[in-house]
Design an enzyme around this catalytic site. Structure first.
Site, PDB file in Angstrom:
ATOM      1  N   SER A   1     -19.597 -13.991 -29.907  1.00 33.74           N
ATOM      2  CA  SER A   1     -18.271 -13.720 -29.348  1.00 33.74           C
ATOM      3  C   SER A   1     -17.180 -13.526 -30.379  1.00 33.74           C
ATOM      4  O   SER A   1     -16.123 -12.974 -30.052  1.00 33.74           O
ATOM      5  CB  SER A   1     -17.870 -14.851 -28.392  1.00 33.74           C
TER       6      SER A   1
ATOM      7  N   LYS B   1     -12.033 -10.855 -27.365  1.00 36.92           N
ATOM      8  CA  LYS B   1     -10.740 -11.111 -26.727  1.00 36.92           C
ATOM      9  C   LYS B   1      -9.895  -9.851 -26.572  1.00 36.92           C
ATOM     10  O   LYS B   1      -9.016  -9.774 -25.704  1.00 36.92           O
ATOM     11  CB  LYS B   1      -9.958 -12.146 -27.539  1.00 36.92           C
TER      12      LYS B   1
END
Length: 514
Positions: free
Chosen positions: A315, A62
């Protein structure tokens, strides 16, 4: 500082490529390694590689999108500061990005956000503001404050600059291995999947890009079915990093046009993938971080893929430590390495030995029993498997051939969540009983609200709760009720918790009902 160029209404792949190449994300982000997973590779018959985004300073991808957007802000925007709403990885990405650029940041987080996440935002230089019972309420507050204070709202996924920032990951993949056959990417709001897909298909269209969603939050699959983004009625929070109710408009456009396929997986498969990552590369992934690997394994099995080079994105690794207990308990089921069964055996000496002998030396992983009847005993038993579903069917057939009554509970969610911990208690008198499963918010006062709303009119006959480290608690509750009690149903509606009547569940009938 040069301001970023504005995007067109529907940016083309070349526009996204230029934006990704110009993104200054490496002022704060890292080029993360692409590692071979030897054990999984051997098991799947393919070369499996993992892109280690857990190695970013905020332990998540992110950071890429947040920095790419914030770095392009004007001096006026920087002076007023940035704001976002998030309870997870995006919050930390915005906090660190803004801090790196000397910009004040305000992060609105739901009031039930774990302290470790609030402290992480503060540690990265952001100012956390706890507001609202859920993400939607926090987001509404953040947008209102943005208008009031003239701050710039940084969306978690649905903005071209954020998508281009996430697309830098695709550039790294191609530089690290240009011979990939398929790339598997997790999908929440779609920012990472969109950024990776649009760049890969523009540069090397022969590489397949597959999106992976959690079954409990499959907003892309729902949008593809409807032909446009739609709101999911409910979202499961186990893989909270992808727990998004509605995919973004721009991310949907790109995913629809550039993803080659989409696959969904359940929570047990995610748990199995978390274990795979730990055993192979010693990474402790959060559930959403292991989502792409879970999807890869399912896709390989479904399509018979062999001898290919397959990459997946780990992720994030901002795992709630207490959630690892749930992962540990469920990973064997996710790999189809354990069968759960209810078996009726005679209540006499030597019955358990005879039962185990029929299993043929297969290891018993769980055995729950309490005396309740002079003639027969119903046992809750777990058996370790080496050959998955095929072996499970063999065991069930052997049980039946051996004269046992058997029920397969391996796919029974209530049995796995509750009944396995409650075997051994039955009411001492006949009851008119109805059983409900609830999802309680993991926040102070949730139990009291339950008790106050339902009042003291109805006798609670059974109650089981066990924390799994998510943002809601799974509760099983029984009530002494007539077959039709409209007033009770009215109180359930007033309570507002997600609930289902599960009185007919076979595990309940076998182990807990009178």
């Amino acid at each position: 500082m040069a301001e970023s160029q504005p995007f067109s209404a529907e940016p083309c792949p070349a526009e996204y490529l230029r934006a990704a190449l110009r993104a200054q994300v490496y002022e704060v982000a890292q080029v993360t390694p692409l590692q071979v997973m030897n054990k999984v590779s051997e098991r799947l018959g393919n070369t499996v590689l993992v892109k280690r985004e857990d190695r970013q300073p905020v332990h998540s991808f992110k950071l890429r999108g947040a920095y790419a957007m914030i770095e392009g802000f004007s001096e006026a925007q920087r002076a007023c500061g940035v704001i976002t709403a998030s309870a997870g990885n995006h919050a930390q990405g915005v906090a660190l990005s803004a801090s790196q650029l000397g910009i004040p940041s305000l992060i609105v987080m739901p009031t039930n956000t774990a302290d470790i996440k609030v402290d992480a935002v503060r540690g990265f230089g952001g100012e956390p503001l706890l507001f609202g019972a859920n993400f939607d309420e926090a987001k509404a507050k953040a947008i209102a404050l943005a208008r009031e204070r003239h701050m710039t709202f940084v969306p978690p996924f649905d903005h071209p600059a954020v998508i281009a920032g996430q697309g830098t990951l695709a550039m790294e993949l191609l530089q690290q291995d240009a011979h990939l056959d398929r790339i598997f990417v997790p999908v929440g709001g779609g920012g990472l999947a969109a950024g990776v897909a649009v760049l890969i298909k523009h540069l090397m269209p022969q590489i397949k890009v597959i999106g992976v969603e959690a079954e409990e939050s499959a907003c892309l699959a729902a949008a593809l079915h409807a032909g446009e983004p739609v709101d999911l009625q409910r979202v499961g929070l186990f893989a909270e990093g992808v727990a998004v109710r509605r995919i973004g408009d721009e991310t949907f456009r790109l995913c629809r046009d550039y993803l080659d396929d989409v696959v969904t997986v359940d929570s047990d498969a995610i748990c199995a993938a978390v274990k795979d990552l730990f055993e192979d590369v010693r990474a402790i992934a959060e559930p959403s971080g292991a989502l792409a690997l879970a999807g890869m394994k399912k896709y390989v099995q479904q399509h018979g893929i062999r001898d290919e080079r397959l990459a997946h994105v780990l992720s994030g690794a901002n795992v709630n430590f207490h959630g690892l207990r749930y992962v540990s308990e469920r990973c064997e089921l996710g790999e189809q390495r354990e069968a759960l069964m209810a078996v009726t055996i005679p209540e006499r000496k030597g019955s358990f030995l005879a039962f185990c002998e029929l299993l043929g030396g297969r290891p018993v992983t769980e055995f729950n029993y309490r005396y309740s009847d002079a003639d027969n005993a119903c046992i809750f038993v777990g058996v370790r498997l080496t050959r998955g579903c095929e072996e499970r069917e063999e065991i069930l057939a052997e049980m039946v051939a051996g004269g046992y009554q058997v029920a397969d509970l391996s796919d029974d969610e209530m049995a796995k969540l509750h009944v396995r911990y409650m075997v051994g208690g039955r009411p001492s008198k006949p009851l008119r009983e109805r059983l409900y499963s609830f999802e309680f918010p993991e926040s102070p006062g949730a139990l009291l609200k339950f008790l106050y709303t339902l009042g003291t009119r109805w006798n609670i006959t059974l109650f089981h709760y066990r924390s799994h480290g998510t943002d809601f608690g799974r509760v099983l509750a029984g009530f002494e009720l007539a077959e039709r009690e409209p007033e009770f149903d009215h109180h359930l509606l007033a309570l507002g918790y997600e609930c289902h009547d599960v009185t007919a569940n076979p595990a309940f009938r076998l182990f807990l009902a009178d």
